[in-house]
Design an enzyme around this catalytic site. Sequence first.
Site, PDB file in Angstrom:
ATOM      1  N   GLY A  61      35.505  34.705  37.020  1.00 42.99           N
ATOM      2  CA  GLY A  61      36.101  35.183  35.783  1.00 42.99           C
ATOM      3  C   GLY A  61      36.817  36.503  35.977  1.00 42.99           C
ATOM      4  O   GLY A  61      36.996  36.980  37.104  1.00 42.99           O
ATOM      5  N   ALA A  62      37.236  37.113  34.868  1.00 45.69           N
ATOM      6  CA  ALA A  62      37.897  38.427  34.912  1.00 45.69           C
ATOM      7  C   ALA A  62      37.697  39.111  33.567  1.00 45.69           C
ATOM      8  O   ALA A  62      37.454  38.445  32.548  1.00 45.69           O
ATOM      9  CB  ALA A  62      39.388  38.268  35.192  1.00 45.69           C
ATOM     10  N   GLY A  93      34.535  43.478  37.242  1.00 44.63           N
ATOM     11  CA  GLY A  93      33.402  44.378  37.472  1.00 44.63           C
ATOM     12  C   GLY A  93      32.609  44.687  36.226  1.00 44.63           C
ATOM     13  O   GLY A  93      31.678  45.481  36.261  1.00 44.63           O
ATOM     14  N   GLU A 132      32.476  40.741  44.861  1.00 42.62           N
ATOM     15  CA  GLU A 132      33.574  39.894  44.370  1.00 42.62           C
ATOM     16  C   GLU A 132      34.825  40.143  45.201  1.00 42.62           C
ATOM     17  O   GLU A 132      35.550  39.223  45.573  1.00 42.62           O
ATOM     18  CB  GLU A 132      33.852  40.189  42.895  1.00 42.62           C
ATOM     19  CG  GLU A 132      32.742  39.663  41.987  1.00 42.62           C
ATOM     20  CD  GLU A 132      32.876  40.081  40.539  1.00 42.62           C
ATOM     21  OE1 GLU A 132      33.678  40.985  40.235  1.00 42.62           O
ATOM     22  OE2 GLU A 132      32.166  39.505  39.706  1.00 42.62           O
TER      23      GLU A 132
HETATM   24  C1  5RP Z   1      31.581  40.560  36.937  1.00 41.41           C
HETATM   25  C2  5RP Z   1      32.988  40.211  36.634  1.00 41.41           C
HETATM   26  C3  5RP Z   1      33.233  39.118  35.662  1.00 41.41           C
HETATM   27  O1  5RP Z   1      34.077  38.169  36.242  1.00 41.41           O
HETATM   28  C4  5RP Z   1      33.880  39.683  34.445  1.00 41.41           C
HETATM   29  O2  5RP Z   1      33.064  40.753  33.948  1.00 41.41           O
HETATM   30  C5  5RP Z   1      34.063  38.628  33.357  1.00 41.41           C
HETATM   31  O3  5RP Z   1      32.821  38.257  32.843  1.00 41.41           O
HETATM   32  P1  5RP Z   1      32.673  37.204  31.681  1.00 41.41           P
HETATM   33  O4  5RP Z   1      33.028  35.875  32.248  1.00 41.41           O
HETATM   34  O5  5RP Z   1      31.219  37.321  31.298  1.00 41.41           O
HETATM   35  O6  5RP Z   1      33.582  37.626  30.561  1.00 41.41           O
HETATM   36  O7  5RP Z   1      33.921  40.781  37.148  1.00 41.41           O
HETATM   37  O8  5RP Z   1      31.479  41.689  37.755  1.00 41.41           O
END
Ligand code: 5RP
Length: 225
Positions: free
Chosen positions: A82-83, A95, A103
């Site tokens: 994800g991001a 992050g 990652e």
């Molecule tokens: C974790 C990340 C995740 O990919 C990012 O925080 C997105 O998280 P989510 O899918 O819960 O919205 O970088 O370090």
Amino acid sequence: MSQDDLKLSVARAALKYVPEGKIIGVGTGSTANFFIDELAHIKDRITGAVASSQATGKRLASPGIRVYELNDVDDIPVYIDGADEITGSGAMIKGGGGALTREKIVASIAERFICIADESKLVDQLGHFPLPVEVLAIAHRPVAKKLADIGGVPRLRLKDGKPFVTDNGNLILDVSGLRIADPITLEEKINNVPGVVTVGLFARRGADICLLGSPEGVRTLKFDK
Ligand code: 5RP
């Protein structure tokens, strides 16, 4: 449609990018968790996975997916994660879950980075989401000063009132107030600050594809490299 429905839709769509008989990279966070749960249904089609965090490693292992260490693999065909924010050219902030260092390493050995996200993550310019920077515990104050010098407002990430500690034993500064017009240059600049372990800008090695969930369906954004 809820945000979780959108996350599930992109997690399912990502399965078609999983090659047979290989070790794949798997990211961290709520969207990645949906993906892991979907991957569990086809676990016998893959050799295993490299996890970008201890939490992901545990979730992969629970349905019986074999988890490999980073040192066990030279390269992987695909990394699915994800991001927190992604631009129309595939640069990302990551992050939010604190797993940015692993990652970034997993992304660096992946042939293709497939970002899975709901449409709220697509932005014109990075920086509305505070930029996570993993720092050595002995240096969080000097690093915070340097980040303030470049216009950011750094805050030490806390969990239950205490500093949040990453899987690697480091701390995180969440930096707000940055308007990131040139993510590659800023990524290099922050990476070069002594005491910084990793900056959560994924621009030099951004996503190759983003599967973006919306109520109208999953859009596939492809980024030229
Ligand atoms: C974790 C990340 C995740 O990919 C990012 O925080 C997105 O998280 P989510 O899918 O819960 O919205 O970088 O370090």
